[in-house]
Design an enzyme around this catalytic site. Structure first.
Site, PDB file in Angstrom:
ATOM      1  N   HIS A 103      38.049  34.120  32.598  1.00 25.46           N
ATOM      2  CA  HIS A 103      36.819  35.148  31.966  1.00 25.46           C
ATOM      3  C   HIS A 103      37.852  36.938  31.708  1.00 25.46           C
ATOM      4  O   HIS A 103      38.606  36.896  32.326  1.00 25.46           O
ATOM      5  CB  HIS A 103      35.504  34.911  32.696  1.00 25.46           C
ATOM      6  CG  HIS A 103      36.450  35.914  34.107  1.00 25.46           C
ATOM      7  ND1 HIS A 103      36.846  34.744  35.166  1.00 25.46           N
ATOM      8  CD2 HIS A 103      36.108  36.932  34.961  1.00 25.46           C
ATOM      9  CE1 HIS A 103      36.453  35.278  36.119  1.00 25.46           C
ATOM     10  NE2 HIS A 103      36.984  36.484  35.860  1.00 25.46           N
ATOM     11  N   ASP A 105      35.824  39.475  32.759  1.00 26.41           N
ATOM     12  CA  ASP A 105      35.602  40.440  33.513  1.00 26.41           C
ATOM     13  C   ASP A 105      34.228  41.154  32.486  1.00 26.41           C
ATOM     14  O   ASP A 105      33.762  41.938  31.944  1.00 26.41           O
ATOM     15  CB  ASP A 105      36.167  41.749  34.737  1.00 26.41           C
ATOM     16  CG  ASP A 105      36.777  40.369  35.970  1.00 26.41           C
ATOM     17  OD1 ASP A 105      36.117  39.614  36.214  1.00 26.41           O
ATOM     18  OD2 ASP A 105      37.513  41.480  36.425  1.00 26.41           O
ATOM     19  N   HIS A 260      41.202  35.825  32.993  1.00 26.99           N
ATOM     20  CA  HIS A 260      41.531  35.723  34.384  1.00 26.99           C
ATOM     21  C   HIS A 260      41.218  34.453  34.806  1.00 26.99           C
ATOM     22  O   HIS A 260      39.916  33.670  34.300  1.00 26.99           O
ATOM     23  CB  HIS A 260      42.499  36.415  35.351  1.00 26.99           C
ATOM     24  CG  HIS A 260      41.173  37.327  35.779  1.00 26.99           C
ATOM     25  ND1 HIS A 260      40.064  38.281  34.714  1.00 26.99           N
ATOM     26  CD2 HIS A 260      39.821  37.023  36.371  1.00 26.99           C
ATOM     27  CE1 HIS A 260      38.899  38.603  34.434  1.00 26.99           C
ATOM     28  NE2 HIS A 260      39.023  38.333  35.799  1.00 26.99           N
ATOM     29  N   ARG A 275      37.388  43.972  45.186  1.00 27.65           N
ATOM     30  CA  ARG A 275      37.681  44.743  43.931  1.00 27.65           C
ATOM     31  C   ARG A 275      36.462  45.254  43.257  1.00 27.65           C
ATOM     32  O   ARG A 275      35.478  45.971  43.684  1.00 27.65           O
ATOM     33  CB  ARG A 275      36.393  43.485  43.047  1.00 27.65           C
ATOM     34  CG  ARG A 275      36.699  42.965  41.671  1.00 27.65           C
ATOM     35  CD  ARG A 275      35.327  42.466  41.504  1.00 27.65           C
ATOM     36  NE  ARG A 275      35.634  41.411  40.467  1.00 27.65           N
ATOM     37  CZ  ARG A 275      34.810  42.200  39.604  1.00 27.65           C
ATOM     38  NH1 ARG A 275      34.065  43.467  39.235  1.00 27.65           N
ATOM     39  NH2 ARG A 275      34.676  41.574  38.361  1.00 27.65           N
TER      40      ARG A 275
HETATM   41  C1  OGA Z   1      37.238  39.026  39.703  1.00 26.78           C
HETATM   42  C2  OGA Z   1      38.171  37.347  40.186  1.00 26.78           C
HETATM   43  C3  OGA Z   1      39.617  36.388  40.926  1.00 26.78           C
HETATM   44  C4  OGA Z   1      40.139  36.046  41.812  1.00 26.78           C
HETATM   45  O1  OGA Z   1      36.310  39.319  40.881  1.00 26.78           O
HETATM   46  O2  OGA Z   1      36.557  39.278  39.041  1.00 26.78           O
HETATM   47  O3  OGA Z   1      37.803  36.984  39.179  1.00 26.78           O
HETATM   48  O4  OGA Z   1      41.636  35.644  42.067  1.00 26.78           O
HETATM   49  N1  OGA Z   1      38.639  37.428  41.471  1.00 26.78           N
HETATM   50  O5  OGA Z   1      39.785  36.806  42.693  1.00 26.78           O
HETATM   51 MN    MN Z   2      37.070  38.300  37.332  1.00 24.38          MN
END
Ligand code: OGA
Ligand code: MN
Length: 284
Positions: A103, A105, A260, A275
């Site tokens: 995805h 974000d 990612h 995050r």
């Molecule tokens: C996010 C995500 C990836 C992770 O926080 O948007 O996709 O490895 N995290 O935790």
């Molecule tokens: Mn993400």
């Protein structure tokens, strides 16, 4: 470009570079910041290790790139409404994890975040890596025929697979995070399937398995088939890199040209990340 204040070491052929020589806990001088920003544009995702960041320090570094993005559905830290704590607990043995499918974000937003910063506070002894895919390369490596098709497509994005009430049970399996789904997740927005990066001028494929739910002017079946072709192409290993977290690492990725995937392979161990996001513009 020649970097004078930081070292930049690519970690894969497709994208991703580790940066050393910067302490992100302190206010950064203009030259260091300019070089970090350049490395971000050059490598699409950059990584820093061995950083000690309080939530306020992470937020201050985030703000250097622009205003914070909006965070719907996911409950943020009590004292820091700009920070999501991404947590998997040792007892959370579930097929679902946060971010566990390809995805970009919050691409369901009219103005999705341009960048995300993810800082590791606690990491499992193995596993829990994050994969990244270079969506410039995904576009550039399409066949001429698929490129022509993709150039004219409009993607329909929605949060419904992740955040409609039907998905609440998944989130409830993660005991360390609180997510509140609601019907607003059914809203849809349209974004071009091929977008032009506002800073580099390069074209990138902008579809993903989680939030791109269809294609404008195509039937459900047609849209699903075309999207599957594009997504499968974008997920080819040679278009990706993989980051193995250590405690105190920070990843900064460009949602305009990167997608990612959080690998869910560390059952029985805790993983805690902070995050933040930087607001973005409407994709064009
Ligand atoms: C996010 C995500 C990836 C992770 O926080 O948007 O996709 O490895 N995290 O935790
Ligand atoms: Mn993400």
């Amino acid at each position: 470009m020649a970097y004078e204040t930081i070292e930049v070491r690519p970690i894969a052929g497709a994208l991703g570079a580790e940066i050393s020589g910067a302490d992100l806990s302190a206010p950064l001088g203009n030259q260091v910041f300019a070089e970090i920003h350049q490395a971000f544009l050059d490598h699409q995702v950059i990584f820093f290790r061995d950083q000690t960041l309080t939530p306020d320090q992470q937020k201050a570094f985030t703000r250097r790139f622009g205003p914070f993005g909006e965070t719907p559905f996911v409950t943020t830290l009590d004292d820091h409404p700009e920070i999501i704590e991404v947590v998997k607990q040792p007892g959370d043995r579930t097929a679902y994890n946060f971010g566990g499918n390809w995805h970009s974000d919050f691409s369901f937003q009219p103005q999705p975040p341009m960048a995300t910063l993810l800082y590791s506070r606690e990491v499992p002894p193995y596993g829990g890596d994050t994969l990244f895919a270079n969506m410039y390369l995904a576009y550039e490596t399409l066949t001429p025929g698929m490129k022509r098709i993709a150039d004219d497509l409009i993607g329909v994005h929605s949060a419904r697979r992740s955040y409609s009430p039907a998905a609440q049970y998944q989130h409830d399996q993660l005991s360390g995070m609180e997510v509140k789904t609601d019907d607003s997740a059914y809203a849809t927005v349209e974004h071009p399937v091929v977008r032009t990066h506002p800073e580099t001028g390069r074209k990138a494929l902008f579809v993903n398995r989680v939030y791109t739910v269809g294609l404008k002017d195509f039937s459900k079946t047609e849209g699903a088939a075309l999207l599957d072709l594009l997504c499968r192409h974008a997920e080819r290993p040679e278009l990706t890199c993989r980051f193995n977290w250590t405690e105190g690492a920070l990843a900064l990725w460009d949602n305009r040209c990167v997608q990612h995937f959080a690998v869910n392979d560390y059952d029985g161990y805790r993983r805690v990340m902070h995050r933040t996001t930087v607001a973005g513009e409407r994709p064009v």
